[in-house]
Design a protein around this motif. Sequence first.
Motif, PDB file in Angstrom:
ATOM      1  N   GLU A 183       0.842  -1.186   0.000  1.00  0.00           N
ATOM      2  CA  GLU A 183       0.000   0.000   0.000  1.00  0.00           C
ATOM      3  C   GLU A 183       0.880   1.240   0.000  1.00  0.00           C
ATOM      4  O   GLU A 183       2.077   1.157  -0.267  1.00  0.00           O
ATOM      5  N   ILE A 184       0.294   2.400   0.288  1.00  0.00           N
ATOM      6  CA  ILE A 184       1.018   3.656   0.088  1.00  0.00           C
ATOM      7  C   ILE A 184       2.345   3.710   0.860  1.00  0.00           C
ATOM      8  O   ILE A 184       3.388   4.068   0.308  1.00  0.00           O
ATOM      9  N   MET A 185       2.328   3.318   2.131  1.00  0.00           N
ATOM     10  CA  MET A 185       3.547   3.406   2.933  1.00  0.00           C
ATOM     11  C   MET A 185       4.644   2.463   2.437  1.00  0.00           C
ATOM     12  O   MET A 185       5.832   2.725   2.597  1.00  0.00           O
ATOM     13  N   TYR A 186       4.211   1.376   1.841  1.00  0.00           N
ATOM     14  CA  TYR A 186       5.169   0.441   1.244  1.00  0.00           C
ATOM     15  C   TYR A 186       5.879   1.144   0.085  1.00  0.00           C
ATOM     16  O   TYR A 186       7.102   1.042  -0.080  1.00  0.00           O
ATOM     17  N   GLY A 187       5.112   1.915  -0.689  1.00  0.00           N
ATOM     18  CA  GLY A 187       5.683   2.715  -1.771  1.00  0.00           C
ATOM     19  C   GLY A 187       6.676   3.734  -1.254  1.00  0.00           C
ATOM     20  O   GLY A 187       7.744   3.954  -1.833  1.00  0.00           O
ATOM     21  N   VAL A 188       6.340   4.331  -0.121  1.00  0.00           N
ATOM     22  CA  VAL A 188       7.229   5.318   0.496  1.00  0.00           C
ATOM     23  C   VAL A 188       8.568   4.668   0.828  1.00  0.00           C
ATOM     24  O   VAL A 188       9.639   5.175   0.473  1.00  0.00           O
ATOM     25  N   LYS A 189       8.484   3.528   1.516  1.00  0.00           N
ATOM     26  CA  LYS A 189       9.711   2.822   1.907  1.00  0.00           C
ATOM     27  C   LYS A 189      10.550   2.461   0.685  1.00  0.00           C
ATOM     28  O   LYS A 189      11.773   2.647   0.677  1.00  0.00           O
ATOM     29  N   ALA A 190       9.865   1.957  -0.352  1.00  0.00           N
ATOM     30  CA  ALA A 190      10.587   1.549  -1.562  1.00  0.00           C
ATOM     31  C   ALA A 190      11.265   2.741  -2.219  1.00  0.00           C
ATOM     32  O   ALA A 190      12.444   2.677  -2.607  1.00  0.00           O
ATOM     33  N   ALA A 191      10.523   3.856  -2.304  1.00  0.00           N
ATOM     34  CA  ALA A 191      11.095   5.049  -2.931  1.00  0.00           C
ATOM     35  C   ALA A 191      12.244   5.597  -2.106  1.00  0.00           C
ATOM     36  O   ALA A 191      13.267   6.034  -2.639  1.00  0.00           O
ATOM     37  N   GLN A 192      12.094   5.532  -0.773  1.00  0.00           N
ATOM     38  CA  GLN A 192      13.157   6.025   0.101  1.00  0.00           C
ATOM     39  C   GLN A 192      14.429   5.199  -0.080  1.00  0.00           C
ATOM     40  O   GLN A 192      15.524   5.742  -0.209  1.00  0.00           O
ATOM     41  N   SER A 193      14.307   3.890  -0.127  1.00  0.00           N
ATOM     42  CA  SER A 193      15.528   3.082  -0.232  1.00  0.00           C
ATOM     43  C   SER A 193      16.140   3.147  -1.621  1.00  0.00           C
ATOM     44  O   SER A 193      17.346   2.982  -1.776  1.00  0.00           O
ATOM     45  N   ALA A 194      15.314   3.439  -2.618  1.00  0.00           N
ATOM     46  CA  ALA A 194      15.877   3.539  -3.964  1.00  0.00           C
ATOM     47  C   ALA A 194      16.588   4.867  -4.187  1.00  0.00           C
ATOM     48  O   ALA A 194      17.579   4.949  -4.907  1.00  0.00           O
ATOM     49  N   THR A 195      16.095   5.938  -3.538  1.00  0.00           N
ATOM     50  CA  THR A 195      16.631   7.276  -3.818  1.00  0.00           C
ATOM     51  C   THR A 195      17.422   7.860  -2.654  1.00  0.00           C
ATOM     52  O   THR A 195      18.088   8.884  -2.824  1.00  0.00           O
ATOM     53  N   PHE A 196      17.363   7.261  -1.496  1.00  0.00           N
ATOM     54  CA  PHE A 196      17.934   7.803  -0.255  1.00  0.00           C
ATOM     55  C   PHE A 196      17.351   9.165   0.084  1.00  0.00           C
ATOM     56  O   PHE A 196      17.973   9.960   0.787  1.00  0.00           O
ATOM     57  N   ILE A 197      16.163   9.440  -0.436  1.00  0.00           N
ATOM     58  CA  ILE A 197      15.470  10.682  -0.087  1.00  0.00           C
ATOM     59  C   ILE A 197      14.387  10.332   0.933  1.00  0.00           C
ATOM     60  O   ILE A 197      13.587   9.423   0.709  1.00  0.00           O
ATOM     61  N   ILE A 198      14.368  11.050   2.056  1.00  0.00           N
ATOM     62  CA  ILE A 198      13.456  10.683   3.151  1.00  0.00           C
ATOM     63  C   ILE A 198      12.167  11.485   3.128  1.00  0.00           C
ATOM     64  O   ILE A 198      11.068  10.935   3.207  1.00  0.00           O
ATOM     65  N   ALA A 199      12.285  12.815   3.042  1.00  0.00           N
ATOM     66  CA  ALA A 199      11.134  13.686   3.293  1.00  0.00           C
ATOM     67  C   ALA A 199      10.092  13.651   2.179  1.00  0.00           C
ATOM     68  O   ALA A 199       8.896  13.504   2.442  1.00  0.00           O
ATOM     69  N   GLU A 200      10.525  13.783   0.936  1.00  0.00           N
ATOM     70  CA  GLU A 200       9.570  13.949  -0.165  1.00  0.00           C
ATOM     71  C   GLU A 200       8.584  12.785  -0.306  1.00  0.00           C
ATOM     72  O   GLU A 200       7.385  13.029  -0.486  1.00  0.00           O
ATOM     73  N   PRO A 201       9.040  11.539  -0.221  1.00  0.00           N
ATOM     74  CA  PRO A 201       8.069  10.436  -0.314  1.00  0.00           C
ATOM     75  C   PRO A 201       7.000  10.513   0.768  1.00  0.00           C
ATOM     76  O   PRO A 201       5.828  10.226   0.529  1.00  0.00           O
ATOM     77  N   LEU A 202       7.425  10.941   1.975  1.00  0.00           N
ATOM     78  CA  LEU A 202       6.456  11.043   3.077  1.00  0.00           C
ATOM     79  C   LEU A 202       5.422  12.120   2.794  1.00  0.00           C
ATOM     80  O   LEU A 202       4.227  11.949   3.073  1.00  0.00           O
ATOM     81  N   LEU A 203       5.904  13.255   2.226  1.00  0.00           N
ATOM     82  CA  LEU A 203       4.961  14.337   1.921  1.00  0.00           C
ATOM     83  C   LEU A 203       3.975  13.892   0.843  1.00  0.00           C
ATOM     84  O   LEU A 203       2.786  14.201   0.898  1.00  0.00           O
ATOM     85  N   ILE A 204       4.514  13.153  -0.135  1.00  0.00           N
ATOM     86  CA  ILE A 204       3.632  12.638  -1.187  1.00  0.00           C
ATOM     87  C   ILE A 204       2.586  11.702  -0.571  1.00  0.00           C
ATOM     88  O   ILE A 204       1.388  11.799  -0.869  1.00  0.00           O
ATOM     89  N   ALA A 205       3.052  10.850   0.337  1.00  0.00           N
ATOM     90  CA  ALA A 205       2.128   9.913   0.987  1.00  0.00           C
ATOM     91  C   ALA A 205       1.042  10.671   1.748  1.00  0.00           C
ATOM     92  O   ALA A 205      -0.153  10.361   1.629  1.00  0.00           O
TER      93      ALA A 205
END
Lengths: 233, 255
Positions: A183-205
């Motif tokens: 689900e959405i948070m899983y996407g956040v985690k995946a995007a974070q580990s792929a890009t090493f970007i923390i904040a933006e995925p969370l804001l998108i979520a």
Amino acid sequence: MSISAEGFEKVLRYAELFKQGMICTVSISALTVFFGFFLALLLAIMRLSKVGVFKLIAATYVEVIRATPMLVQLFIVYLVVFSGIQLPDITLFGFIKFDRFFPGVVALALNSGAYTSEIIRAGIQSIDIGQTEAARSLGLTQFQNMRLIVLPQAIKNILPAIGNEFVTIIKESSICYTIGVQEIMYGVKAAQSATFIIAEPLLIAAALYFVLTFPTSKLIGYFERRMRRGDIR
Amino acid sequence: MAISDNLVEQGALISVYGLKKYYNKGKIKALDGVDAEIYPGEVVVVIGPSGSGKSTFLRSLNLLEPPTEGTIVFDGVEITDRHCDINLHRQKMGMVFQHFNLFPHKTILENMTIAPMHVKHMSKKEAEEKAHELLKRVGLDDRWNAYPIQLSGGQKQRVAIVRALMMEPQVMLFDEPTSALDPEMVGEVLEVMKELARGGMTMVVVTHEMGFAKEVGSRVHFMESGRLIEEGSPEKMFEYPESPRLQDFLSKILL
């Protein structure tokens, strides 16, 4: 902490993950609401029945669910209950793994059913006993009275509370990422580990959750107003 | 049951024998042994001070209040028997409540058609035709599409009466039908009830309207402390009350 347009740009290369996350969150919430409601209805009717055993079972269930954390319930359902059950190895929408998704829905529905049953119980009890007396005096059975007279009025009264519960489920379904539901948070985690970007995925979520919950509560409000027809002089 | 068979032979529509209703494990005796018969076509008016058990008595007749003890025979069937399907018999007993109890989420027409359609499996068309006909009789057919909240108290009670009539009951039970009404609306409801009585409907009426009791009552029951103290024709009851308690009651209300 740094938030940049660049960051968003990089993260949005994984937009597909968020899109999938959204589909998954919506599916899991919709199914939870559906099954949770019927469980809740059953529990509420058991709790209001004259049979002591039914009362006790329903009351115990509700108290246990309300007194234990959702995360614990989810792990028990996924790791204990479903450990011995072979779920079919299928994927929904081409990406949702059913053997994780389904236990997630079950755990959420079991949890939501307990909370919603209290709402429904209060709703049924809020209907004047005279309504039941009138219905029964006309020869309607107990079941017909519930279905035709009491529940339609009760549901109108509890719609705002049920709507809040629906919104809560959309948000709480995020917990399912812990068992690997995409689900959405899983996407956040995946995007974070792929890009090493923390904040933006969370804001998108956060934005995605808002997009889901806000219209839902507005929609419930619309139906609530529509159902109040009978109250307008 | 020997006693009830006897009463049915005499032609009573409802026979009540030794009816008791206790609350709080017998601490409160709402009904303390009531025997009564209701014959076809008569209008029995039940009077008595508040708390005398008259409403409980009426509500026991269709088992809205399941009695603690006693027997009720309706239309030859012992409805207090555990194996009796009460739903079957309730539809033959219309009931009108003090607070109308119309279904607020249904229109007037739907209020009237819901029971015939779901209990008697009448077609929607047939039920609606019948409802319009009855609404015309009480002068409310123009309001068929309104919701209960849009009606005055008197109109609501008239709808409640015809809603019960939709099931073509053999007896109509009235539980203080005018007590919740504004004074100027009492007349219109009593008028409908008188009309019904003149048409030969069997009626049991709990009321404080002594005028109604005198005008259309065939018999008056006086209850106090959960017992039927005295009964008789309205003339006898109001002009020549026997028991001191009825005399006392009448002296308080007939001023």
